[in-house]
Design a protein around this motif. Structure first.
Motif, PDB file in Angstrom:
ATOM      1  N   SER A 366      -1.616  21.624   0.294  1.00  0.00           N
ATOM      2  CA  SER A 366      -3.008  21.906   0.637  1.00  0.00           C
ATOM      3  C   SER A 366      -3.823  21.947  -0.645  1.00  0.00           C
ATOM      4  O   SER A 366      -3.374  22.512  -1.650  1.00  0.00           O
ATOM      5  N   VAL A 389      -1.582  24.419  -3.052  1.00  0.00           N
ATOM      6  CA  VAL A 389      -0.480  25.159  -2.437  1.00  0.00           C
ATOM      7  C   VAL A 389       0.473  24.129  -1.865  1.00  0.00           C
ATOM      8  O   VAL A 389       0.048  23.254  -1.108  1.00  0.00           O
ATOM      9  N   GLU A 391       4.463  23.251  -0.051  1.00  0.00           N
ATOM     10  CA  GLU A 391       5.503  23.783   0.819  1.00  0.00           C
ATOM     11  C   GLU A 391       6.671  24.335   0.000  1.00  0.00           C
ATOM     12  O   GLU A 391       6.986  23.829  -1.078  1.00  0.00           O
ATOM     13  N   ASP A 392       7.282  25.373   0.503  1.00  0.00           N
ATOM     14  CA  ASP A 392       8.438  25.961  -0.184  1.00  0.00           C
ATOM     15  C   ASP A 392       9.580  24.950  -0.306  1.00  0.00           C
ATOM     16  O   ASP A 392       9.851  24.191   0.639  1.00  0.00           O
ATOM     17  N   SER A 438       3.986  27.124  -4.941  1.00  0.00           N
ATOM     18  CA  SER A 438       4.439  27.079  -3.549  1.00  0.00           C
ATOM     19  C   SER A 438       3.752  28.185  -2.759  1.00  0.00           C
ATOM     20  O   SER A 438       3.204  29.142  -3.323  1.00  0.00           O
ATOM     21  N   VAL A 439       3.797  28.085  -1.440  1.00  0.00           N
ATOM     22  CA  VAL A 439       3.122  29.067  -0.602  1.00  0.00           C
ATOM     23  C   VAL A 439       3.694  30.466  -0.819  1.00  0.00           C
ATOM     24  O   VAL A 439       2.953  31.465  -0.849  1.00  0.00           O
ATOM     25  N   TRP A 442       2.337  31.871  -4.057  1.00  0.00           N
ATOM     26  CA  TRP A 442       0.956  32.291  -3.861  1.00  0.00           C
ATOM     27  C   TRP A 442       0.876  33.621  -3.109  1.00  0.00           C
ATOM     28  O   TRP A 442       0.072  34.501  -3.458  1.00  0.00           O
ATOM     29  N   GLU A 443       1.717  33.784  -2.093  1.00  0.00           N
ATOM     30  CA  GLU A 443       1.732  35.041  -1.345  1.00  0.00           C
ATOM     31  C   GLU A 443       2.087  36.206  -2.269  1.00  0.00           C
ATOM     32  O   GLU A 443       1.461  37.278  -2.217  1.00  0.00           O
ATOM     33  N   MET A 476      -0.254  26.601   5.885  1.00  0.00           N
ATOM     34  CA  MET A 476       0.009  27.409   4.689  1.00  0.00           C
ATOM     35  C   MET A 476      -1.221  28.210   4.278  1.00  0.00           C
ATOM     36  O   MET A 476      -1.122  29.342   3.806  1.00  0.00           O
ATOM     37  N   GLN A 479      -1.490  31.226   6.358  1.00  0.00           N
ATOM     38  CA  GLN A 479      -0.539  32.238   5.891  1.00  0.00           C
ATOM     39  C   GLN A 479      -1.145  33.062   4.762  1.00  0.00           C
ATOM     40  O   GLN A 479      -1.038  34.289   4.746  1.00  0.00           O
ATOM     41  N   LEU A 480      -1.807  32.386   3.825  1.00  0.00           N
ATOM     42  CA  LEU A 480      -2.422  33.095   2.694  1.00  0.00           C
ATOM     43  C   LEU A 480      -3.544  34.007   3.173  1.00  0.00           C
ATOM     44  O   LEU A 480      -3.704  35.132   2.679  1.00  0.00           O
TER      45      LEU A 480
END
Length: 639
Positions: A366, A389, A391-392, A438-439, A442-443, A476, A479-480
């Protein structure tokens, strides 16, 4: 025996107005007399200044570009897609084409004989109105891709864009070429050639317009030998002229030109022939007005093949912004339209940058815009704030995956810089490894900022929490967003710390109500409208929106609108905050356009007394919103 080709054409035409307004038998009769044109890329349907064909056209497949020739360059005015009509001059004014049309890609076009279709224009008012509107606006038929109430490709409403365009007042030529009735035709022809204008207005001793001569008059009346070059101006001029006032809208100008079958309108002081001439508006000016609207720009962006083309379009957008400000179009409309074009520019930049990569991405990603662009408040070209961002992936694959997206980010930020978006001095861009993760990373970053805040993390939160997805996977990003609101709900202390930051912004006014200016540095003695005024209103709206769990609302004006609904006791305050922000945003934008910079630092000695008073009126809501934050989050105990 059935004519299967005609039936296929009929089936296509009945999907689009004005053909959808006709009966089955009428449409089949028309379809049986249509020519089918197969066009290679670059092949012309007609050329500029060419005599009108006896047909008009509709695109069956492909894309037809409409261009104005300016010297050796072709300037794109519009692109006609499936279902779009073009070449309608034969149906309206029967003059030479003012634009060229050629295939931008391999295309199929239906040519409809004007003689076959004309009876339906005479008999059907809806068909007549549709063709007049399409010709006048040079706008695509919005039924092509939309249903009522929907937006085109998640970008911009064609209805809205065209409505705004036609409701603007005209931009006319303020220094028209004039002559008196005692002038010789040869002299005015030479002067028209020297000045490179297509008309001269004949005026009396009071500068009242009494006639007009256009280049077509010279061709039809002098070049053909009907009148000698030594004839006097009154012998060939058109009189009386059509006069209108300065507040004439584009929509009204369209109707006036078409209704009177003329190419020029005279603009006078009070709109009558018994008043001084102040300018001239031509059908060419009308084309320019419609060539520079958001829907046309977005179509140009989508078809751009090179970054340099995007840079040209962004410059056009700046001119459009200036026009919107001059016409006092509502601020929220301006923000929405400019933001849609900016987003389209970023999306196309990403697409072109992906083509530069040696291989496509192996995982989803993203691309986020932050700060003012994330809030959809970036009217001027300020510096970039963006992030990626992805993907894991496994631990083993993380480094190579991040390296790939950093390379992509460098290409994107470089191309955005070419378009005109400056690099961020603080490197808050996706090309910085800190902002390309990665997501899960970032989280973790977001949670750390909220649970163990520092001065830096509080500043970063105020930038990164105004993020907006412009390209890629939305899952994603959602999710953030959930992480942010989950952290806020668990602890209001974080909002209090953001509030402290808002209270610590430097004041706009001193004890004696004088503007406080920068004391040193590059911008010494200037007023920082961003830090001292706008940012407090932005911070206040963000903090209170987080407090109320307002998801998906980033724009400052929309945040205050929602807050006014949620807190009726503070409705008046929030409405005054929104009004103040509108004034400050427009003021900064006008300053930026005037001085060709960000508009942030203002030299107070260049402002009028009324401008200074206008600014000062905006400062009371700033103090009031700070007081709301202070009381609600008990900030005295936190500081």
């Amino acid at each position: 025996m059935k004519n299967t080709i005609a039936e296929r054409i009929q089936d296509f035409l009945k999907q689009f107005p004005p053909f959808s307004m006709l009966g089955k038998e009428e449409l089949l009769m028309i379809s049986g007399q249509i020519r089918v044109l197969y066009l290679e890329k670059g092949e012309y349907v007609f050329k500029q200044d060419e005599k009108c064909h006896d047909e008009f056209y509709i695109v069956r497949e492909g894309a037809i570009g409409l261009y104005r020739n300016i010297g050796n360059e072709k300037d794109l005015v519009d692109i006609c897609d499936t279902g779009d009509l073009f070449g309608l001059r034969i149906m309206i004014i029967k003059k030479n084409y003012r634009m060229a049309s050629l295939a931008n890609e391999e295309s199929i076009v239906y040519a409809i004989p004007s003689s076959v279709f004309k009876p339906f224009i005479d008999e059907n008012k809806d068909v007549n109105s549709f063709l007049l509107e399409t010709f006048a606006t040079h706008a695509r038929n919005y039924y092509t891709e939309t249903e009522k109430g929907k937006r085109i490709d998640n970008t911009i409403s064609i209805d809205t864009a065209n409505d705004l365009s036609t409701l603007r007042t005209i931009s006319y030529r303020k220094k028209p070429l004039i002559c008196t009735s005692s002038t010789i035709v040869k002299d005015i022809a030479l002067e028209m050639n020297n000045r490179k204008v297509d008309a001269v207005v004949v005026t009396d001793e009071n500068r009242y317009p009494i006639g007009i001569i256009t280049d077509s008059d010279l061709r039809a009346k002098v070049a053909t030998g009907l009148f000698p070059a030594t004839a006097m101006v009154p012998e060939i001029m058109n009189t009386p002229v059509k006069t209108y006032g300065k507040k004439l809208t584009i929509a009204e100008a369209q109707i006036a030109l078409i209704k009177n079958n003329i190419s020029h309108l005279c603009i006078t002081k009070d709109g009558t022939r018994s008043s001084k001439l102040v300018g001239v508006f031509s059908d060419h000016d009308l084309l320019v007005s419609f060539g520079n609207n958001p829907s046309v720009l977005i179509k140009g962006i989508k078809r751009a093949k090179k970054i340099q083309r995007l840079r040209y379009i962004r410059k056009q957008l700046e001119r459009l912004l200036k026009t919107y400000l001059e016409q006092d179009i509502p601020t929220l409309h301006i923000l929405n339209l400019i933001s849609e074009v900016n987003d389209a520019l970023v999306v196309k930049t990403i697409e072109l940058s992906l083509k530069e990569m040696s291989e496509p991405p192996h995982v989803k990603f993203s691309f986020l815009v932050l700060g003012s662009q994330g809030r959809r408040e970036q009217l001027l070209l300020t510096d970039q704030d963006n992030a990626i961002v992805f993907e894991d992936v496994s631990k083993e694959a993380y480094e190579s995956t991040q390296s790939y997206f950093l390379e992509l980010a460098r290409a994107i930020t470089k191309n955005l810089h070419t378009i005109g978006f400056e690099y961020c001095p603080a490197e808050m861009m996706a090309s910085n490894p800190r902002w390309c993760m990665s997501v899960t990373e970032w989280e973790t970053q977001f949670r750390t900022w909220m649970t163990t805040p520092t001065e830096e993390s509080t500043l970063l939160s105020s930038i990164f929490f105004d993020f907006q997805l412009v390209y890629g996977d939305s899952g994603m990003v959602n999710q953030l967003s959930d992480v942010v609101f989950d952290g806020v709900n668990k602890s209001k202390r974080f909002l209090g710390l953001l509030g402290v930051s808002a209270l610590q912004k430097p004041s706009p006014l001193g004890f004696f109500k004088q503007f406080l200016v920068e004391q040193n540095g590059e911008h010494k003695d200037t007023f920082d409208i961003k830090t001292r005024a706008m940012m407090v209103l932005i911070d206040g709206a963000r903090i209170l929106s987080l407090y109320h769990n307002l998801k998906g609302v980033n724009n400052t004006l929309l945040r205050y609108e929602k807050l006014a609904e949620l807190e009726s006791n503070n409705k008046e305050l929030f409405e005054s905050c929104a009004k103040a922000f509108r004034v400050l945003l427009k003021f900064r934008t006008r300053q930026g356009l005037m001085h060709k910079d960000s508009g942030r630092f203002i030299k107070l000695n260049t402002l009028s007394k009324s401008d200074k008073l206008k600014l000062k009126r905006c400062f009371k809501p700033i103090r009031d919103i700070q007081e709301v934050l202070r009381v609600r989050f008990q900030l005295k105990t936190l500081m």
